[in-house]
Design an enzyme around this catalytic site. Structure first.
Site, PDB file in Angstrom:
ATOM      1  N   HIS A 101      -0.007   6.788   0.760  1.00 48.81           N
ATOM      2  CA  HIS A 101      -0.808   6.335   1.907  1.00 48.81           C
ATOM      3  C   HIS A 101      -1.996   7.301   1.980  1.00 48.81           C
ATOM      4  O   HIS A 101      -1.837   8.495   1.701  1.00 48.81           O
ATOM      5  CB  HIS A 101      -0.090   6.503   3.245  1.00 48.81           C
ATOM      6  CG  HIS A 101       1.162   5.709   3.449  1.00 48.81           C
ATOM      7  ND1 HIS A 101       2.381   6.151   3.053  1.00 48.81           N
ATOM      8  CD2 HIS A 101       1.376   4.531   4.080  1.00 48.81           C
ATOM      9  CE1 HIS A 101       3.308   5.274   3.406  1.00 48.81           C
ATOM     10  NE2 HIS A 101       2.724   4.274   4.024  1.00 48.81           N
ATOM     11  N   GLU A 232       4.756  -6.041   2.341  1.00 50.94           N
ATOM     12  CA  GLU A 232       6.120  -5.487   2.334  1.00 50.94           C
ATOM     13  C   GLU A 232       6.831  -5.904   3.618  1.00 50.94           C
ATOM     14  O   GLU A 232       6.530  -5.391   4.695  1.00 50.94           O
ATOM     15  CB  GLU A 232       6.024  -3.957   2.231  1.00 50.94           C
ATOM     16  CG  GLU A 232       7.371  -3.288   2.169  1.00 50.94           C
ATOM     17  CD  GLU A 232       7.239  -1.771   1.998  1.00 50.94           C
ATOM     18  OE1 GLU A 232       6.333  -1.313   1.279  1.00 50.94           O
ATOM     19  OE2 GLU A 232       8.045  -1.050   2.607  1.00 50.94           O
ATOM     20  N   GLU A 268      11.524  -4.346  -0.136  1.00 48.78           N
ATOM     21  CA  GLU A 268      12.219  -3.057   0.026  1.00 48.78           C
ATOM     22  C   GLU A 268      13.677  -3.327   0.388  1.00 48.78           C
ATOM     23  O   GLU A 268      13.973  -4.075   1.338  1.00 48.78           O
ATOM     24  CB  GLU A 268      11.551  -2.204   1.106  1.00 48.78           C
ATOM     25  CG  GLU A 268      12.321  -0.903   1.332  1.00 48.78           C
ATOM     26  CD  GLU A 268      11.538   0.185   2.036  1.00 48.78           C
ATOM     27  OE1 GLU A 268      10.310   0.272   1.838  1.00 48.78           O
ATOM     28  OE2 GLU A 268      12.157   0.949   2.786  1.00 48.78           O
ATOM     29  N   HIS A 271      14.810  -2.733   3.960  1.00 51.06           N
ATOM     30  CA  HIS A 271      14.202  -3.681   4.903  1.00 51.06           C
ATOM     31  C   HIS A 271      14.932  -5.017   4.838  1.00 51.06           C
ATOM     32  O   HIS A 271      15.121  -5.677   5.863  1.00 51.06           O
ATOM     33  CB  HIS A 271      12.723  -3.884   4.587  1.00 51.06           C
ATOM     34  CG  HIS A 271      11.899  -2.641   4.749  1.00 51.06           C
ATOM     35  ND1 HIS A 271      10.543  -2.619   4.483  1.00 51.06           N
ATOM     36  CD2 HIS A 271      12.225  -1.392   5.145  1.00 51.06           C
ATOM     37  CE1 HIS A 271      10.074  -1.398   4.720  1.00 51.06           C
ATOM     38  NE2 HIS A 271      11.081  -0.637   5.113  1.00 51.06           N
ATOM     39  N   ASP A 296      10.330  -1.713  -3.463  1.00 55.35           N
ATOM     40  CA  ASP A 296      10.534  -0.382  -2.915  1.00 55.35           C
ATOM     41  C   ASP A 296      12.026  -0.118  -2.995  1.00 55.35           C
ATOM     42  O   ASP A 296      12.829  -0.735  -2.274  1.00 55.35           O
ATOM     43  CB  ASP A 296      10.028  -0.282  -1.459  1.00 55.35           C
ATOM     44  CG  ASP A 296       8.599   0.240  -1.408  1.00 55.35           C
ATOM     45  OD1 ASP A 296       7.935   0.272  -2.467  1.00 55.35           O
ATOM     46  OD2 ASP A 296       8.141   0.622  -0.320  1.00 55.35           O
ATOM     47  N   ASP A 307      16.594   2.404   9.193  1.00 51.66           N
ATOM     48  CA  ASP A 307      16.001   2.509   7.863  1.00 51.66           C
ATOM     49  C   ASP A 307      16.213   3.931   7.339  1.00 51.66           C
ATOM     50  O   ASP A 307      15.374   4.803   7.559  1.00 51.66           O
ATOM     51  CB  ASP A 307      14.500   2.199   8.025  1.00 51.66           C
ATOM     52  CG  ASP A 307      13.805   1.912   6.727  1.00 51.66           C
ATOM     53  OD1 ASP A 307      14.487   1.736   5.711  1.00 51.66           O
ATOM     54  OD2 ASP A 307      12.562   1.849   6.734  1.00 51.66           O
ATOM     55  N   ASP A 309      16.425   4.955   4.240  1.00 54.30           N
ATOM     56  CA  ASP A 309      15.655   5.252   3.014  1.00 54.30           C
ATOM     57  C   ASP A 309      16.368   6.208   2.063  1.00 54.30           C
ATOM     58  O   ASP A 309      15.802   7.212   1.630  1.00 54.30           O
ATOM     59  CB  ASP A 309      14.280   5.851   3.380  1.00 54.30           C
ATOM     60  CG  ASP A 309      13.295   4.813   3.869  1.00 54.30           C
ATOM     61  OD1 ASP A 309      13.512   3.611   3.637  1.00 54.30           O
ATOM     62  OD2 ASP A 309      12.287   5.209   4.485  1.00 54.30           O
ATOM     63  N   ASP A 338      10.856   4.443  -2.625  1.00 52.42           N
ATOM     64  CA  ASP A 338      10.549   4.705  -1.208  1.00 52.42           C
ATOM     65  C   ASP A 338      11.837   5.257  -0.597  1.00 52.42           C
ATOM     66  O   ASP A 338      12.520   4.591   0.174  1.00 52.42           O
ATOM     67  CB  ASP A 338      10.096   3.415  -0.513  1.00 52.42           C
ATOM     68  CG  ASP A 338       9.534   3.697   0.872  1.00 52.42           C
ATOM     69  OD1 ASP A 338       9.625   4.861   1.307  1.00 52.42           O
ATOM     70  OD2 ASP A 338       9.027   2.761   1.517  1.00 52.42           O
TER      71      ASP A 338
END
Ligand code: XUL
Ligand code: CO
Length: 435
Positions: A101, A232, A268, A271, A296, A307, A309, A338
């Site tokens: 990002h 996404e 993802e 997600h 992702d 989330d 991750d 991710d």
């Protein structure tokens, strides 16, 4: 140049019997599987935000992770040093791609102009490092969710001033993604949704969202960016409801606004599970409609409803994912980790072990998916299950030749259908043969 990971050399492939946690057991980048190298099938990317900015903070406490190269400031100088760290890490790991990002790599300035200037300094450094190491950019994106100005959304903000700011940030992020040769550009609608429908004109926000995405697609053409634009999906978090709920919703939204040729989906895993699906569900639906552009790679936790991750170490899950990828012939963009090390995983070595484990899990998934495809049993069983549509009344129905009247006439003659088992357990036992 200073070395930030002393004692850790280039990570090598040592094979499945190796006990070395700093070696690959399955990911052997030049090994050919199903007609392509592992490197080409998997197109692994390390994400900047978790791996180089993650400090392990959570809603209940601050960061636990202290990195030796951080001087505690948010200066450009610190950011430049961090970029060197990132490229040392990735060179040692041997992943071919990275992602960022705008605000991960460069500090936000006091004005948009200053933020652009800071970003330019980091892009110049990244460009040199990409050239020196051969590591390429998978995709870039703009952070339109952290700064308090975006608290009510970015392109769906009720205030046109904020929307304009978001557009200016995306414009710059697309330009620098092009400059670094990125293969994609991602839109994750972090706060593109609502907390309460009471204060929200949902239709107007969705129209704005589509108009914004159209403007991005137009600008892409204007600057000659040939990469893939990706959306996404995520159903919630941080907002109560996010418009890009899941892959099916996003595909319907894109078609409604005539944007389906301009965008692909970045699925993802965590997600998809937040939306009540499996990882493979969102992959399959995107893929079968020709919209699966990128992944992702991560996983949630079965007991925690948010989330998390995490790095996906579940070989059954990666096998099912890679089956979808192999069935569509590859990943147009790539597979981005991710994922973040746990708040309790505070050693530098944990960063390597996590990525090596994730890469090995997907490499094993690839090997397994190839075996499933080579052996053919699973495909044959599914094909046979639908074979009544290959001829006769089923084929006439698929071809649009048999409507309700013809179907009724046929049943009156054929009588009651025979019961046919779905054999779910048999399929599950078959899958266990490969994992
Ligand atoms: C947040 C998330 C993002 C996107 C990029 O859940 O996944 O990091 O991948 O903005
Ligand atoms: Co993501």
């Amino acid at each position: 140049m200073a070395e930030f990971f002393p004692g850790i050399g280039k990570i090598k492939y040592e094979g499945p019997d190796s006990k070395n946690f700093l070696a690959f057991k399955y990911y052997d980048e030049n090994k050919v599987v199903g007609g392509k190298t592992m490197k080409d099938w998997l197109k692994f990317s390390v994400c900047y935000w978790h791996t180089f900015r993650g400090v392990g903070s959570d809603p209940f406490g601050p960061g636990t992770i202290k990195r030796p190269w951080e001087d505690g400031t948010n200066s450009v100088e610190n950011a430049l040093r961090r970029m060197d760290v990132a490229f040392e890490f990735m060179t040692k790991l041997g992943n071919p791609y990275w992602c960022f990002h705008d605000r991960d790599i460069a500090p936000e300035g006091a004005s948009l102009a200053e933020s652009h200037k800071n970003l330019d300094a980091l892009i110049a450094r990244a460009k040199e490092l990409q050239k020196a190491t051969g590591i390429k950019l998978l995709w870039g994106t703009a952070n339109l969710f952290s700064n308090p100005r975006f608290m009510n959304g970015a392109s769906t903000n009720p205030d046109a001033h904020v929307l304009a700011y978001a557009a200016a940030q995306v414009k710059k992020a697309m330009e620098v993604t092009l400059e670094l040769g990125g293969e994609g550009y991602v839109f994750w609608g972090g706060r593109e949704g609502y907390m309460s429908l009471l204060n929200t004109d949902m239709k107007r926000e969705l129209d704005h969202f589509a108009r914004f995405l159209r403007a991005a697609a137009d600008y892409k053409k204007e600057i000659g960016f040939k990469g893939t634009l990706l959306i996404e999906p995520k159903p919630k978090e941080p907002t109560k409801h996010q418009y890009d709920f899941d892959a099916a919703t996003v595909m319907g939204f894109l078609r409604t606004y005539g944007l389906e040729k301009e965008y692909q989906i970045n699925v993802e895993a965590n997600h998809a599970t937040l939306a009540g699906h499996t990882f493979e569900h969102d992959l399959e639906i995107s893929s079968r409609y020709g919209m699966l552009g990128s992944i992702d790679a991560n996983t949630g936790d079965a007991q925690l409803g948010w989330d998390t991750d995490q790095f996906n170490m579940d070989v059954k899950s990666t096998t099912l994912a890679m089956l979808v990828v192999m069935n569509q012939g590859g990943m147009p963009v790539g597979i981005n980790f991710d994922a973040k090390v746990r708040r309790e995983s505070t050693d530098l070595e944990d960063l390597f072990i996590a990525h090596i484990g994730g890469m090995d899990a997907f490499a094993r998934g690839l090997i397994n998916a190839d075996r499933i495809r080579q052996e053919g049993t699973l495909g044959d069983w599914v094909k046979k299950r639908y074979s009544s549509y290959d001829s006769g009344i089923g084929a006439d129905f698929e071809a649009g030749k048999a409507g309700f009247k013809e179907l009724e006439k046929w049943v009156l003659a054929a009588g009651e259908p025979k019961q046919i088992s779905g054999q779910q357990e048999k399929y599950e036992v078959l899958l266990n043969r490969y994992v």
